[in-house]
Design a protein around this motif. Sequence first.
Motif, PDB file in Angstrom:
ATOM      1  N   SER A  17     -13.371 -10.239 -10.489  1.00  0.00           N
ATOM      2  CA  SER A  17     -13.396  -9.376  -9.308  1.00  0.00           C
ATOM      3  C   SER A  17     -12.061  -9.442  -8.587  1.00  0.00           C
ATOM      4  O   SER A  17     -11.618 -10.515  -8.169  1.00  0.00           O
ATOM      5  N   LEU A  18     -11.424  -8.292  -8.437  1.00  0.00           N
ATOM      6  CA  LEU A  18     -10.149  -8.220  -7.726  1.00  0.00           C
ATOM      7  C   LEU A  18     -10.308  -8.664  -6.272  1.00  0.00           C
ATOM      8  O   LEU A  18      -9.468  -9.382  -5.735  1.00  0.00           O
ATOM      9  N   GLU A  19     -11.402  -8.261  -5.635  1.00  0.00           N
ATOM     10  CA  GLU A  19     -11.644  -8.625  -4.234  1.00  0.00           C
ATOM     11  C   GLU A  19     -11.793 -10.128  -4.071  1.00  0.00           C
ATOM     12  O   GLU A  19     -11.229 -10.726  -3.146  1.00  0.00           O
ATOM     13  N   VAL A  20     -12.544 -10.761  -4.971  1.00  0.00           N
ATOM     14  CA  VAL A  20     -12.745 -12.211  -4.906  1.00  0.00           C
ATOM     15  C   VAL A  20     -11.424 -12.937  -5.116  1.00  0.00           C
ATOM     16  O   VAL A  20     -11.103 -13.905  -4.418  1.00  0.00           O
ATOM     17  N   GLU A  62      -9.059  -7.140 -16.734  1.00  0.00           N
ATOM     18  CA  GLU A  62     -10.097  -6.437 -15.974  1.00  0.00           C
ATOM     19  C   GLU A  62      -9.645  -6.245 -14.526  1.00  0.00           C
ATOM     20  O   GLU A  62      -9.951  -5.233 -13.904  1.00  0.00           O
ATOM     21  N   LEU A  63      -8.903  -7.226 -13.988  1.00  0.00           N
ATOM     22  CA  LEU A  63      -8.353  -7.069 -12.637  1.00  0.00           C
ATOM     23  C   LEU A  63      -7.351  -5.913 -12.602  1.00  0.00           C
ATOM     24  O   LEU A  63      -7.315  -5.138 -11.643  1.00  0.00           O
ATOM     25  N   VAL A  64      -6.537  -5.812 -13.660  1.00  0.00           N
ATOM     26  CA  VAL A  64      -5.601  -4.677 -13.757  1.00  0.00           C
ATOM     27  C   VAL A  64      -6.372  -3.363 -13.781  1.00  0.00           C
ATOM     28  O   VAL A  64      -6.014  -2.392 -13.096  1.00  0.00           O
ATOM     29  N   ASP A  65      -7.436  -3.334 -14.571  1.00  0.00           N
ATOM     30  CA  ASP A  65      -8.264  -2.122 -14.662  1.00  0.00           C
ATOM     31  C   ASP A  65      -8.819  -1.716 -13.304  1.00  0.00           C
ATOM     32  O   ASP A  65      -8.898  -0.528 -12.972  1.00  0.00           O
ATOM     33  N   GLN A  66      -9.220  -2.705 -12.531  1.00  0.00           N
ATOM     34  CA  GLN A  66      -9.862  -2.425 -11.236  1.00  0.00           C
ATOM     35  C   GLN A  66      -8.881  -1.980 -10.169  1.00  0.00           C
ATOM     36  O   GLN A  66      -9.274  -1.353  -9.182  1.00  0.00           O
ATOM     37  N   TYR A  67      -7.604  -2.302 -10.346  1.00  0.00           N
ATOM     38  CA  TYR A  67      -6.660  -2.075  -9.264  1.00  0.00           C
ATOM     39  C   TYR A  67      -6.361  -0.593  -9.077  1.00  0.00           C
ATOM     40  O   TYR A  67      -5.839   0.077  -9.970  1.00  0.00           O
ATOM     41  N   GLU A  68      -6.696  -0.092  -7.909  1.00  0.00           N
ATOM     42  CA  GLU A  68      -6.400   1.290  -7.531  1.00  0.00           C
ATOM     43  C   GLU A  68      -5.787   1.283  -6.134  1.00  0.00           C
ATOM     44  O   GLU A  68      -6.246   0.560  -5.255  1.00  0.00           O
ATOM     45  N   TYR A  69      -4.743   2.077  -5.963  1.00  0.00           N
ATOM     46  CA  TYR A  69      -4.154   2.188  -4.629  1.00  0.00           C
ATOM     47  C   TYR A  69      -3.587   3.591  -4.455  1.00  0.00           C
ATOM     48  O   TYR A  69      -2.822   4.071  -5.289  1.00  0.00           O
ATOM     49  N   ASP A  70      -4.005   4.240  -3.399  1.00  0.00           N
ATOM     50  CA  ASP A  70      -3.501   5.568  -3.050  1.00  0.00           C
ATOM     51  C   ASP A  70      -2.827   5.473  -1.692  1.00  0.00           C
ATOM     52  O   ASP A  70      -3.459   5.096  -0.700  1.00  0.00           O
ATOM     53  N   LEU A  71      -1.555   5.803  -1.662  1.00  0.00           N
ATOM     54  CA  LEU A  71      -0.800   5.735  -0.422  1.00  0.00           C
ATOM     55  C   LEU A  71      -1.192   6.865   0.512  1.00  0.00           C
ATOM     56  O   LEU A  71      -1.161   8.031   0.129  1.00  0.00           O
ATOM     57  N   GLU A  72      -1.583   6.493   1.703  1.00  0.00           N
ATOM     58  CA  GLU A  72      -1.929   7.490   2.722  1.00  0.00           C
ATOM     59  C   GLU A  72      -1.186   7.140   4.004  1.00  0.00           C
ATOM     60  O   GLU A  72      -1.277   6.027   4.502  1.00  0.00           O
ATOM     61  N   GLY A  73      -0.449   8.090   4.540  1.00  0.00           N
ATOM     62  CA  GLY A  73       0.271   7.844   5.787  1.00  0.00           C
ATOM     63  C   GLY A  73       1.538   7.046   5.568  1.00  0.00           C
ATOM     64  O   GLY A  73       2.224   7.186   4.549  1.00  0.00           O
ATOM     65  N   GLU A  74       1.853   6.172   6.516  1.00  0.00           N
ATOM     66  CA  GLU A  74       3.114   5.442   6.496  1.00  0.00           C
ATOM     67  C   GLU A  74       3.104   4.310   5.470  1.00  0.00           C
ATOM     68  O   GLU A  74       2.051   3.843   5.043  1.00  0.00           O
ATOM     69  N   ALA A  75       4.310   3.874   5.095  1.00  0.00           N
ATOM     70  CA  ALA A  75       4.448   2.731   4.197  1.00  0.00           C
ATOM     71  C   ALA A  75       3.815   1.491   4.825  1.00  0.00           C
ATOM     72  O   ALA A  75       4.007   1.230   6.012  1.00  0.00           O
TER      73      ALA A  75
END
Length: 250
Positions: A64-67, A176-189
Amino acid sequence: MVDKVLNCRFPRPTASCQLFCFPWAGGGSNFYANWGNMLPESLEVTGLTFPGREGRFKDPCCHSLEVMQKEIIAAILPKCRERPFAFWGHSLGALMCFDVAKTLKSEYNLEPERMFVSGVSAPHSAERKESKVYVKDLNDEEFKDFLKKLGGTPDEILRSEELMALFLPPLRADYELVDQYEYDLEGEAPLTCPIDITDGQYDIKHNLKAWQDLTTGKLTIKMLPGGHFYLKEKDNMMRILENISSYFFE
């Protein structure tokens, strides 16, 4: 738990800055912990140990990426509050150190002095999303073929059923952690710290410039000879260490 996660082989309690190093998929902390003896006295190096390897060999692998993120933050937060710090991460480690950095910034108002990333496209880039290989869909033979193409896993391990039985669980868990990783940039850096990138010239083409979207700080890119695991080659490793030293002690 903190003692299990943090591998600081050369403690320097009076060092002016701490460098926390995040492992690549299947990697450990010892590779980075040895850097502590090769960098100036004013920098203390700590490698992060994920479960299922090295001193945590008997700990169940984390899927689990969160854990994983919560465990890392719990381990490093007290130290980050004591002294300035920086992050280094290669491949999965680069994604993880960015993920931890933005959480430290948003939740604790703490930010690395610098972030060193390596071997991966910016987490929000189309290139990273398009190049993902979902290892949970691969059987063991297909996964071994994937590892062979990527490089970095010794042939004697890939050829040995006994060794692969030991190394496959943490490798699969990390990917599996790589698979789970998603990030969408919204707004400022989300960051303001400088980001310094190194990458292998013969690795697959990564979108490195897109890391600039993630910080208002300066972006620096350096290419070194080699493939995905270029940093394991001694000359490249020494150049990386020279670069780190120059950024902090120029």
